[in-house]
Design an enzyme around this catalytic site. Structure first.
Site, mmCIF file in Angstrom:
data_model
loop_
_atom_site.group_PDB
_atom_site.id
_atom_site.type_symbol
_atom_site.label_atom_id
_atom_site.label_comp_id
_atom_site.label_asym_id
_atom_site.label_seq_id
_atom_site.Cartn_x
_atom_site.Cartn_y
_atom_site.Cartn_z
ATOM 1 N N LYS A 187 51.727 45.751 30.237
ATOM 2 C CA LYS A 187 51.634 46.638 31.409
ATOM 3 C C LYS A 187 50.714 45.966 32.424
ATOM 4 O O LYS A 187 49.496 45.939 32.263
ATOM 5 C CB LYS A 187 51.072 48.017 31.038
ATOM 6 C CG LYS A 187 51.268 48.981 32.223
ATOM 7 C CD LYS A 187 50.215 50.039 32.367
ATOM 8 C CE LYS A 187 49.049 49.706 33.227
ATOM 9 N NZ LYS A 187 49.281 49.528 34.660
ATOM 10 N N GLY A 240 40.343 44.356 32.229
ATOM 11 C CA GLY A 240 40.169 45.348 33.297
ATOM 12 C C GLY A 240 38.718 45.784 33.326
ATOM 13 O O GLY A 240 37.828 45.071 32.869
ATOM 14 N N SER A 241 38.487 46.979 33.842
ATOM 15 C CA SER A 241 37.114 47.442 34.007
ATOM 16 C C SER A 241 36.531 47.911 32.673
ATOM 17 O O SER A 241 37.263 48.257 31.731
ATOM 18 C CB SER A 241 37.083 48.594 35.014
ATOM 19 O OG SER A 241 37.806 49.679 34.482
ATOM 20 N N GLY A 245 38.323 49.921 29.633
ATOM 21 C CA GLY A 245 38.264 49.251 28.327
ATOM 22 C C GLY A 245 37.749 50.181 27.246
ATOM 23 O O GLY A 245 38.241 50.193 26.115
ATOM 24 N N GLU A 263 38.472 42.127 27.757
ATOM 25 C CA GLU A 263 37.902 41.237 28.783
ATOM 26 C C GLU A 263 37.562 42.133 29.967
ATOM 27 O O GLU A 263 38.453 42.584 30.683
ATOM 28 C CB GLU A 263 38.925 40.179 29.204
ATOM 29 C CG GLU A 263 39.409 39.279 28.086
ATOM 30 C CD GLU A 263 38.354 38.308 27.613
ATOM 31 O OE1 GLU A 263 37.389 38.056 28.358
ATOM 32 O OE2 GLU A 263 38.488 37.813 26.480
ATOM 33 N N CYS A 298 36.202 38.830 38.221
ATOM 34 C CA CYS A 298 35.321 39.362 37.171
ATOM 35 C C CYS A 298 34.059 38.543 37.017
ATOM 36 O O CYS A 298 32.987 39.075 36.780
ATOM 37 C CB CYS A 298 36.075 39.437 35.850
ATOM 38 S SG CYS A 298 36.780 37.859 35.339
ATOM 39 N N GLU A 397 29.156 46.769 39.326
ATOM 40 C CA GLU A 397 30.071 45.691 39.696
ATOM 41 C C GLU A 397 30.727 46.128 41.005
ATOM 42 O O GLU A 397 31.463 47.115 41.035
ATOM 43 C CB GLU A 397 31.132 45.509 38.603
ATOM 44 C CG GLU A 397 32.076 44.375 38.909
ATOM 45 C CD GLU A 397 33.217 44.261 37.913
ATOM 46 O OE1 GLU A 397 33.794 45.302 37.535
ATOM 47 O OE2 GLU A 397 33.544 43.123 37.537
HETATM 48 P P1 NDP Z 1 41.180 48.892 35.593
HETATM 49 O O1 NDP Z 1 40.343 49.012 34.386
HETATM 50 O O2 NDP Z 1 41.196 49.995 36.558
HETATM 51 O O3 NDP Z 1 42.701 48.627 35.186
HETATM 52 C C1 NDP Z 1 43.104 47.569 34.343
HETATM 53 C C2 NDP Z 1 44.467 47.884 33.787
HETATM 54 O O4 NDP Z 1 44.353 49.001 32.892
HETATM 55 C C3 NDP Z 1 45.473 48.323 34.854
HETATM 56 O O5 NDP Z 1 46.745 47.816 34.530
HETATM 57 C C4 NDP Z 1 45.403 49.831 34.745
HETATM 58 O O6 NDP Z 1 46.515 50.500 35.283
HETATM 59 C C5 NDP Z 1 45.292 49.995 33.246
HETATM 60 N N1 NDP Z 1 44.823 51.303 32.804
HETATM 61 C C6 NDP Z 1 44.133 52.254 33.494
HETATM 62 N N2 NDP Z 1 43.885 53.335 32.717
HETATM 63 C C7 NDP Z 1 44.413 53.053 31.503
HETATM 64 C C8 NDP Z 1 44.483 53.765 30.262
HETATM 65 N N3 NDP Z 1 43.964 54.980 30.110
HETATM 66 N N4 NDP Z 1 45.109 53.177 29.227
HETATM 67 C C9 NDP Z 1 45.639 51.933 29.338
HETATM 68 N N5 NDP Z 1 45.621 51.228 30.489
HETATM 69 C C10 NDP Z 1 45.008 51.768 31.555
HETATM 70 O O7 NDP Z 1 40.752 47.506 36.294
HETATM 71 P P2 NDP Z 1 41.292 46.921 37.656
HETATM 72 O O8 NDP Z 1 42.774 46.776 37.601
HETATM 73 O O9 NDP Z 1 40.681 47.678 38.771
HETATM 74 O O10 NDP Z 1 40.691 45.426 37.586
HETATM 75 C C11 NDP Z 1 39.405 45.124 37.960
HETATM 76 C C12 NDP Z 1 38.492 45.068 36.748
HETATM 77 O O11 NDP Z 1 38.967 44.093 35.826
HETATM 78 C C13 NDP Z 1 37.094 44.632 37.112
HETATM 79 O O12 NDP Z 1 36.150 45.419 36.429
HETATM 80 C C14 NDP Z 1 37.051 43.194 36.628
HETATM 81 O O13 NDP Z 1 35.755 42.724 36.368
HETATM 82 C C15 NDP Z 1 37.893 43.256 35.412
HETATM 83 N N6 NDP Z 1 38.390 41.921 35.065
HETATM 84 C C16 NDP Z 1 37.875 41.276 33.953
HETATM 85 C C17 NDP Z 1 38.257 39.971 33.650
HETATM 86 C C18 NDP Z 1 37.697 39.235 32.457
HETATM 87 O O14 NDP Z 1 38.249 38.197 32.065
HETATM 88 N N7 NDP Z 1 36.616 39.710 31.841
HETATM 89 C C19 NDP Z 1 39.226 39.246 34.498
HETATM 90 C C20 NDP Z 1 39.664 40.014 35.638
HETATM 91 C C21 NDP Z 1 39.274 41.305 35.885
HETATM 92 P P3 NDP Z 1 46.394 51.114 36.788
HETATM 93 O O15 NDP Z 1 46.464 49.926 37.681
HETATM 94 O O16 NDP Z 1 47.499 52.050 36.909
HETATM 95 O O17 NDP Z 1 45.049 51.818 36.861
#
Ligand code: NDP
Length: 494
Positions: A187, A240-241, A245, A263, A298, A397
């Protein structure tokens, strides 16, 4: 196709639509959402995400493909050949892929042409090459026993990826998980689904069996959550965030205790000593990094922690460099400052800066939106100083081009400030003293620490977080090994 010196017209790009399941596009049946060009706010299209029913269809097809396609049973080098073909197809379609990536994301066409697409292809090649280098073990045992330790794929892997560097971050999951012999249901962020949908089509064309790779754009709480909770999913890989997570980990625990790798976010320090090799070079590194993808990275080095003797001079040098980036659309090759992904994210950045000011922080440069007159949200490169360790701009962040400045008196204070109370993804030390560099690098609790450089990622170097930046590693052999379970087999010889 060779790279183009000019930009492109966004209206002439036709993005793929729907979900990629069983080797073909299937219309969504879940909640409707708009895909918006962050560069100008234009709605590209309204799509429907995948409902829990469609998630079930994709995961069931993936489980069937895993069992029946022979993917996991193939000789590793045969699997590698398919993945090499996939990487080659991505390279051959570079211009189309670069445009699809730049259309709905914040990634500039200069960067998608010269970095993202090629790097995604190279990532797939790295893991394809690595498949037959991941050995099992024969363990010490009594003479008439042979004891082996072998690696096995999990089965169906759920992968969830964010919008900030969409294709690279998706492929960093799909590439190694497929290489390890798994089926993958991904996803991606519904904000940026196009490049990975097209890449999945190319994977199928390269010979990845139908059903083995599915891509389901959709909303996180609907599509993502149903995917994590699905009973046929055996492993969850999330980028993601930190907040999401945490929810993913809870859902994985409550739906079969699935292993997860997370991550997550970061708030990485740039620790600069007065004996740094060249302050101009340090300023170039820090300013360049804070502007890259408008800070939506990130591992962005967003906290300058600097020796008080050189703090003002270095801040001034960085401020000078932050005046030059040029905001504009991702499809214009003259643009050097990317848009912010959404109005919501722009408002969030403003809110953090407002809080920071309220509690005494001073804005040295920037602090508000850039007005381009063409729509979209753009944020001025910003420096915030006079911040206490608990200031909003230090703790959160920001995910925008915002650098905070804190100064220190001696190495102990510097290292203590570099240690963030929540995050531990990355960081850097700038000094000419190798002893100091190593002491500081070893003391900063982060998954990656660079010395006299920043953001140099290498496919063979594991990358991941300490603290609430997550656990598990992408890249390197550990980025492949995590997609395999291990089994011990004991054989008693008669
Ligand atoms: P989010 O956590 O908002 O979303 C990440 C993904 O999770 C999206 O596809 C999102 O869908 C999905 N998601 C949201 N809610 C759920 C749920 N309940 N269950 C399963 N999946 C869900 O992060 P962002 O997309 O805003 O990305 C930015 C964040 O990612 C920053 O915090 C950044 O630091 C981190 N990041 C970390 C990296 C690393 O390697 N450590 C690399 C790059 C980014 P939807 O878009 O619909 O909300």
């Amino acid at each position: 196709m060779s790279t183009q010196p000019t930009g492109f017209s966004p209206d002439q790009v036709t993005p793929p639509a729907g979900n990629f399941i069983g080797g073909q596009y299937v219309p969504g049946d879940g909640t409707e959402y708009d895909v918006i060009r962050p560069s100008d706010g234009h709605v590209i299209r309204s799509d429907r995400g995948a409902s829990a029913n469609l998630v079930d269809r994709a995961v069931t097809a993936a489980a069937k493909a895993y069992k029946t396609s022979g993917w996991a049973e193939m000789p590793p080098r045969a699997r590698a050949k398919v993945l090499f073909r996939w990487a080659d197809l991505i390279d051959q379609n570079l211009e189309e892929m670069a445009r699809l990536e730049s259309l709905a994301s914040c990634r500039l066409i200069n960067e998608t042409r010269h970095f993202d697409i090629g790097f995604a292809a190279e990532t797939i090649r790295f893991f394809a090459e690595a498949i037959d280098k991941l050995d099992g073990k024969v363990l010490a045992s009594e003479a008439k026993v042979i004891s082996m330790h072998v690696n096995e794929p999990y089965g169906v892997v759920a992968a969830i990826s964010p919008w900030n560097v969409p294709l690279v971050l998706a492929v960093l999951k799909v590439g190694p998980a497929l290489a390890a012999g798994n089926a993958v249901v991904l996803k991606p962020s519904e904000l940026t689904p196009y490049s990975i949908l097209r890449a999945a089509e190319l994977a199928h064309q390269a010979g990845v069996p139908a059903g083995l790779l599915a891509v389901l754009p959709g909303l996180g709480p609907e599509t993502g959550s149903a995917l994590v909770k699905h009973p046929l999913v055996n492993y969850v890989s999330f980028t993601g965030s930190t907040a999401t997570g945490r929810q993913v980990m809870i859902d994985a625990a409550n739906s079969g205790l699935k292993p997860v790798c997370l991550e997550l976010g970061g708030k990485s320090p740039q620790l600069v000593f007065r004996d740094a090799p060249s302050l101009d070079r340090v300023a170039d590194i820090i300013a360049g990094n804070i502007c890259f993808n408008a800070g939506q990275v990130c591992f962005a080095g967003t906290r300058l922690v600097v020796d008080e003797k050189i703090g003002d001079e270095l801040t001034e040098k960085i401020a000078q460099r932050l005046k030059s980036p040029r905001p504009g659309p991702t499809w214009d090759t003259q643009t050097t400052l990317a848009p912010i992904i959404s109005e919501k994210q722009g408002t969030r950045i403003e809110g953090i800066l407002k809080d920071a000011r309220r509690t005494g922080a001073e804005i040295v440069i920037g602090g508000g939106r850039e007005q381009t007159g063409n729509g979209g949200v753009f944020f001025q490169p910003t420096i915030v100083r006079n911040t206490k360790p608990d200031n909003a701009a230090i703790i959160n962040e920001v995910f925008g081009p915002v650098l905070t400045v804190q100064s220190f008196h001696d190495i102990d204070e510097g290292v203590a400030l570099a240690d963030h109370p929540i995050y531990g993804l990355a960081g850097a030390v700038h000094t000419s003293d190798i002893n100091k560099a190593l002491l500081a690098a070893k003391s900063i609790p982060a998954g990656t620490v660079w010395v006299n450089t920043y953001a140099e990622l290498s496919l063979n170097a594991p990358f991941g977080g300490y603290k609430q930046s997550g656990f598990g590693r992408d890249y390197g052999m550990s980025g492949l090994a995590k997609y395999m379970n291990t089994k011990t087999i004991n054989i008693r010889l008669n």
